[in-house]
Design a protein around this motif. Structure first.
Motif, PDB file in Angstrom:
ATOM      1  N   GLY A  94       0.765  -1.238   0.000  1.00 56.88           N
ATOM      2  CA  GLY A  94       0.000   0.000   0.000  1.00 56.88           C
ATOM      3  C   GLY A  94       0.794   1.285   0.000  1.00 56.88           C
ATOM      4  N   VAL A  95       1.988   1.291  -0.568  1.00 47.65           N
ATOM      5  CA  VAL A  95       2.822   2.501  -0.644  1.00 47.65           C
ATOM      6  C   VAL A  95       2.993   2.902  -2.103  1.00 47.65           C
ATOM      7  CG1 VAL A  95       5.135   3.450  -0.237  1.00 47.65           C
ATOM      8  CG2 VAL A  95       4.035   2.012   1.502  1.00 47.65           C
ATOM      9  N   ALA A  96       2.798   4.180  -2.397  1.00 46.72           N
ATOM     10  CA  ALA A  96       2.967   4.679  -3.763  1.00 46.72           C
ATOM     11  C   ALA A  96       4.451   4.784  -4.088  1.00 46.72           C
ATOM     12  CB  ALA A  96       2.300   6.030  -3.924  1.00 46.72           C
ATOM     13  N   ILE A  97       4.866   4.157  -5.173  1.00 45.84           N
ATOM     14  CA  ILE A  97       6.276   4.166  -5.566  1.00 45.84           C
ATOM     15  C   ILE A  97       6.776   5.587  -5.784  1.00 45.84           C
ATOM     16  CG2 ILE A  97       7.847   3.517  -7.444  1.00 45.84           C
ATOM     17  CD1 ILE A  97       6.231   0.894  -7.641  1.00 45.84           C
ATOM     18  N   GLU A  98       5.928   6.448  -6.311  1.00 44.01           N
ATOM     19  CA  GLU A  98       6.332   7.832  -6.558  1.00 44.01           C
ATOM     20  C   GLU A  98       6.646   8.590  -5.275  1.00 44.01           C
ATOM     21  OE1 GLU A  98       4.691   6.290 -10.202  1.00 44.01           O
ATOM     22  OE2 GLU A  98       4.003   6.185  -8.114  1.00 44.01           O
ATOM     23  N   ASP A  99       6.131   8.114  -4.123  1.00 44.47           N
ATOM     24  CA  ASP A  99       6.416   8.743  -2.827  1.00 44.47           C
ATOM     25  C   ASP A  99       7.629   8.133  -2.142  1.00 44.47           C
ATOM     26  OD1 ASP A  99       4.153  10.304  -3.185  1.00 44.47           O
ATOM     27  OD2 ASP A  99       2.860   8.941  -2.035  1.00 44.47           O
ATOM     28  N   LEU A 100       8.208   7.108  -2.748  1.00 46.80           N
ATOM     29  CA  LEU A 100       9.248   6.319  -2.096  1.00 46.80           C
ATOM     30  C   LEU A 100      10.631   6.919  -2.331  1.00 46.80           C
ATOM     31  CD1 LEU A 100       9.423   3.659  -0.467  1.00 46.80           C
ATOM     32  CD2 LEU A 100       9.848   2.489  -2.633  1.00 46.80           C
ATOM     33  N   HIS A 101      11.381   7.069  -1.248  1.00 48.52           N
ATOM     34  CA  HIS A 101      12.786   7.480  -1.355  1.00 48.52           C
ATOM     35  C   HIS A 101      13.694   6.268  -1.478  1.00 48.52           C
ATOM     36  CE1 HIS A 101      16.517   9.621  -0.822  1.00 48.52           C
ATOM     37  NE2 HIS A 101      16.772   9.019   0.326  1.00 48.52           N
ATOM     38  N   CYS A 102      13.507   5.273  -0.612  1.00 45.08           N
ATOM     39  CA  CYS A 102      14.316   4.056  -0.700  1.00 45.08           C
ATOM     40  C   CYS A 102      13.652   2.940   0.076  1.00 45.08           C
ATOM     41  CB  CYS A 102      15.747   4.283  -0.209  1.00 45.08           C
ATOM     42  SG  CYS A 102      15.921   4.391   1.583  1.00 45.08           S
ATOM     43  N   LEU A 103      14.045   1.742  -0.234  1.00 45.02           N
ATOM     44  CA  LEU A 103      13.709   0.550   0.537  1.00 45.02           C
ATOM     45  C   LEU A 103      14.949   0.181   1.336  1.00 45.02           C
ATOM     46  CD1 LEU A 103      11.887  -2.638  -0.709  1.00 45.02           C
ATOM     47  CD2 LEU A 103      13.958  -2.811   0.650  1.00 45.02           C
ATOM     48  N   ALA A 104      14.800  -0.054   2.631  1.00 45.78           N
ATOM     49  CA  ALA A 104      15.959  -0.354   3.470  1.00 45.78           C
ATOM     50  C   ALA A 104      15.658  -1.542   4.368  1.00 45.78           C
ATOM     51  CB  ALA A 104      16.329   0.863   4.311  1.00 45.78           C
ATOM     52  N   PHE A 105      16.711  -2.264   4.722  1.00 47.39           N
ATOM     53  CA  PHE A 105      16.556  -3.362   5.687  1.00 47.39           C
ATOM     54  C   PHE A 105      17.881  -3.615   6.386  1.00 47.39           C
ATOM     55  CE2 PHE A 105      17.613  -5.343   1.624  1.00 47.39           C
ATOM     56  CZ  PHE A 105      18.631  -6.224   1.961  1.00 47.39           C
ATOM     57  N   ARG A 106      17.792  -4.216   7.558  1.00 45.20           N
ATOM     58  CA  ARG A 106      18.971  -4.655   8.303  1.00 45.20           C
ATOM     59  C   ARG A 106      18.924  -6.168   8.349  1.00 45.20           C
ATOM     60  NH1 ARG A 106      20.728  -5.553  13.905  1.00 45.20           N
ATOM     61  NH2 ARG A 106      22.940  -4.935  14.056  1.00 45.20           N
ATOM     62  N   ALA A 107      19.998  -6.801   7.871  1.00 45.57           N
ATOM     63  CA  ALA A 107      19.977  -8.255   7.728  1.00 45.57           C
ATOM     64  C   ALA A 107      21.346  -8.848   8.015  1.00 45.57           C
ATOM     65  CB  ALA A 107      19.539  -8.639   6.318  1.00 45.57           C
ATOM     66  N   ARG A 108      21.294 -10.129   8.375  1.00 45.97           N
ATOM     67  CA  ARG A 108      22.511 -10.941   8.462  1.00 45.97           C
ATOM     68  C   ARG A 108      22.228 -12.244   7.730  1.00 45.97           C
ATOM     69  NH1 ARG A 108      25.020 -12.340  14.256  1.00 45.97           N
ATOM     70  NH2 ARG A 108      22.988 -13.381  14.495  1.00 45.97           N
ATOM     71  N   VAL A 109      23.110 -12.591   6.797  1.00 44.49           N
ATOM     72  CA  VAL A 109      22.923 -13.804   6.002  1.00 44.49           C
ATOM     73  C   VAL A 109      24.203 -14.626   6.052  1.00 44.49           C
ATOM     74  CG1 VAL A 109      21.234 -12.712   4.482  1.00 44.49           C
ATOM     75  CG2 VAL A 109      23.660 -12.638   3.867  1.00 44.49           C
ATOM     76  N   SER A 110      24.101 -15.863   5.645  1.00 48.77           N
ATOM     77  CA  SER A 110      25.249 -16.762   5.696  1.00 48.77           C
ATOM     78  C   SER A 110      26.426 -16.197   4.888  1.00 48.77           C
ATOM     79  CB  SER A 110      24.867 -18.135   5.141  1.00 48.77           C
ATOM     80  OG  SER A 110      23.926 -18.769   5.967  1.00 48.77           O
ATOM     81  N   ARG A 111      27.599 -16.489   5.357  1.00 49.00           N
ATOM     82  CA  ARG A 111      28.815 -16.034   4.683  1.00 49.00           C
ATOM     83  C   ARG A 111      28.833 -16.537   3.232  1.00 49.00           C
ATOM     84  NH1 ARG A 111      33.669 -14.218   6.511  1.00 49.00           N
ATOM     85  NH2 ARG A 111      33.005 -14.600   8.673  1.00 49.00           N
ATOM     86  N   GLY A 112      29.256 -15.686   2.344  1.00 44.86           N
ATOM     87  CA  GLY A 112      29.369 -16.056   0.937  1.00 44.86           C
ATOM     88  C   GLY A 112      28.227 -15.581   0.065  1.00 44.86           C
ATOM     89  N   ILE A 113      27.082 -15.206   0.665  1.00 42.76           N
ATOM     90  CA  ILE A 113      25.969 -14.691  -0.127  1.00 42.76           C
ATOM     91  C   ILE A 113      26.290 -13.250  -0.524  1.00 42.76           C
ATOM     92  CG2 ILE A 113      23.518 -14.137  -0.134  1.00 42.76           C
ATOM     93  CD1 ILE A 113      23.084 -16.320   1.891  1.00 42.76           C
ATOM     94  N   ASN A 114      26.405 -12.997  -1.804  1.00 40.74           N
ATOM     95  CA  ASN A 114      26.843 -11.675  -2.247  1.00 40.74           C
ATOM     96  C   ASN A 114      25.779 -10.887  -3.002  1.00 40.74           C
ATOM     97  OD1 ASN A 114      26.755 -13.030  -4.638  1.00 40.74           O
ATOM     98  ND2 ASN A 114      28.957 -12.950  -5.052  1.00 40.74           N
ATOM     99  N   SER A 115      24.549 -11.408  -3.076  1.00 46.23           N
ATOM    100  CA  SER A 115      23.502 -10.662  -3.773  1.00 46.23           C
ATOM    101  C   SER A 115      22.132 -11.146  -3.311  1.00 46.23           C
ATOM    102  CB  SER A 115      23.632 -10.820  -5.295  1.00 46.23           C
ATOM    103  OG  SER A 115      23.383 -12.156  -5.688  1.00 46.23           O
ATOM    104  N   ALA A 116      21.138 -10.340  -3.610  1.00 44.02           N
ATOM    105  CA  ALA A 116      19.748 -10.691  -3.326  1.00 44.02           C
ATOM    106  C   ALA A 116      18.878 -10.076  -4.408  1.00 44.02           C
ATOM    107  CB  ALA A 116      19.322 -10.201  -1.943  1.00 44.02           C
ATOM    108  N   GLN A 117      17.626 -10.472  -4.437  1.00 42.55           N
ATOM    109  CA  GLN A 117      16.715  -9.999  -5.472  1.00 42.55           C
ATOM    110  C   GLN A 117      15.383  -9.621  -4.846  1.00 42.55           C
ATOM    111  OE1 GLN A 117      16.104 -12.832  -8.636  1.00 42.55           O
ATOM    112  NE2 GLN A 117      15.410 -11.268 -10.078  1.00 42.55           N
ATOM    113  N   ILE A 118      14.826  -8.524  -5.316  1.00 42.79           N
ATOM    114  CA  ILE A 118      13.502  -8.092  -4.879  1.00 42.79           C
ATOM    115  C   ILE A 118      12.544  -8.196  -6.057  1.00 42.79           C
ATOM    116  CG2 ILE A 118      12.107  -6.063  -4.266  1.00 42.79           C
ATOM    117  CD1 ILE A 118      14.327  -5.217  -2.413  1.00 42.79           C
ATOM    118  N   TYR A 119      11.432  -8.887  -5.834  1.00 37.86           N
ATOM    119  CA  TYR A 119      10.311  -8.895  -6.769  1.00 37.86           C
ATOM    120  C   TYR A 119       9.229  -7.994  -6.187  1.00 37.86           C
ATOM    121  CZ  TYR A 119      12.044 -12.854  -9.509  1.00 37.86           C
ATOM    122  OH  TYR A 119      12.789 -13.670 -10.336  1.00 37.86           O
TER     123      TYR A 119
END
Length: 365
Positions: A264-289
């Motif tokens: 329910g958020v308008a993309i035109e109002d969006l500055h950025c998407l942010a998150f704080r995460a910890r993932v297993s060593r060696g993972i160097n990328s992620a994907q958002i759909y």
């Protein structure tokens, strides 16, 4: 696999050398001998270009992407890896204007790709593809380049002499072997005479930064995981647990997903998407759909990829993307894909920040 080899042994035949496509943690235990991939088409995170529908990517960027994948997949301690060399990609015959196109394909650049593969290819490489004409991925002799791609392969991978004979089928043989006849063939010949300009190059639209001060703008929507999973649903990950404000899970199989609906958020109002995460060593990328209210279905052309720090520590990631293409309208679904089988994923929070003053902008790492 054991049953297959047992059947061969009864007939005095040696064991199969079985190669798995992908990067499955269970592959070695299952009895496969080596790994491979179908092909690599995309760009590295430090490239000026990105793989995006309706646009082009320079062949030189594809070469860099190949080598990045080869380097990662031939690390010590893994199964033997059979390299894939992509001849090119242009799927406009199948996908029309929505296709991604590799621009600037030449035999000389393909030969450069082949030579760079020698640093990694032990003892075998696969070329993708011989005749994927509908996807612009072929080395089969054609009218544009003749035998030049095969000449490049001969020079790089063999000790055959330069002097040789090319056998070319007669026009009558070509006509006899053609799948197109009559009116279909006439239409195809008429199309051949029409210009086929390259699509515009896809300048990178997604930017990111890691462990930088967070925006001062409002949080339009946030998930702090203080009251549970707060609407996030698992797919190919389990168990999904929330303890002390941390959502954690483990990837069970390929294509892991964490999904939340009714954003329910308008993309035109969006500055950025942010998150704080910890993932297993060696993972160097992620994907958002993502999907929007106007286009609620998830699809590959509504996704973008970004880098992660592969050190296994906590990091704050901010992702910036200007409205364009399908990245418009009101967000309905967000889906976060991280890791592979056996990997751990922990999220402290996920936030959608609203626009801030003009002086604060996102940048690349």
């Amino acid at each position: 696999l054991a049953a297959m080899n047992a059947a061969l042994a009864k007939r005095g035949i040696g064991e199969l050398y079985l190669v798995a496509i992908g990067d499955l943690a269970e592959t070695a235990a299952a009895g496969f001998s080596a790994m491979a991939d179908y092909g690599y088409y995309g760009t590295t995170f430090d490239s000026r270009y990105e793989w995006r529908g309706g646009h082009g990517v320079p062949y030189t960027a594809i070469i860099d992407f190949h080598e990045t994948n080869w380097r990662q997949r031939t690390r010590p301690g893994r199964l033997p890896y059979i390299l894939t060399l992509g001849s090119s990609w242009d799927s406009r015959p199948r996908h029309g204007d929505a296709a991604v196109t590799v621009v600037g394909r030449t035999p000389e650049l393909f030969e450069q790709l082949c030579r760079q593969s020698l640093r990694y290819a032990q003892p075998l490489a696969i070329i993708e593809a011989w005749n994927e004409w509908g996807e612009g991925s072929f080395i089969e002799p054609d009218r544009q380049f003749g035998f030049a791609f095969l000449d490049a392969i001969r020079r790089v991978f063999t000790s055959a002499p330069e002097r040789h004979t090319d056998y070319v089928p007669s026009p009558e043989t070509v006509a006899r072997l053609s799948l197109l006849q009559g009116e279909e063939l006439a239409r195809a010949r008429a199309m051949e005479s029409q210009p086929n300009p390259d699509p515009p190059l896809a300048r990178r639209a997604t930017r990111w930064r890691t462990d930088r001060p967070l925006p001062s703008g409002p949080v339009l929507r946030g998930w702090e995981f203080t009251t549970g999973a707060e609407g996030w649903q698992p797919y190919h990950v389990a168990p999904l647990q929330v303890r002390r404000g941390i959502l954690s899970t483990r990837v069970e199989q390929e294509d892991p997903q964490l999904i939340v609906d009714a954003v329910g958020v308008a993309i035109e109002d969006l500055h950025c998407l942010a998150f704080r995460a910890r993932v297993s060593r060696g993972i160097n990328s992620a994907q958002i759909y993502f999907s929007t209210v106007a286009e609620p279905a998830l699809s590959w052309d509504k996704s973008f990829t970004f880098p992660l720090s592969p050190d296994g520590q906590w990091h704050e990631v901010q992702i910036f993307r200007r409205p364009q293409g399908k990245w418009r309208g009101t967000l309905k679904i967000l889906r976060l894909d991280i890791g592979g089988p056996g990997d751990r994923v922990e999220l402290d929070w996920v936030r959608l920040y609203g626009r801030v003053e003009a002086g604060e902008r996102g940048g690349g790492q």
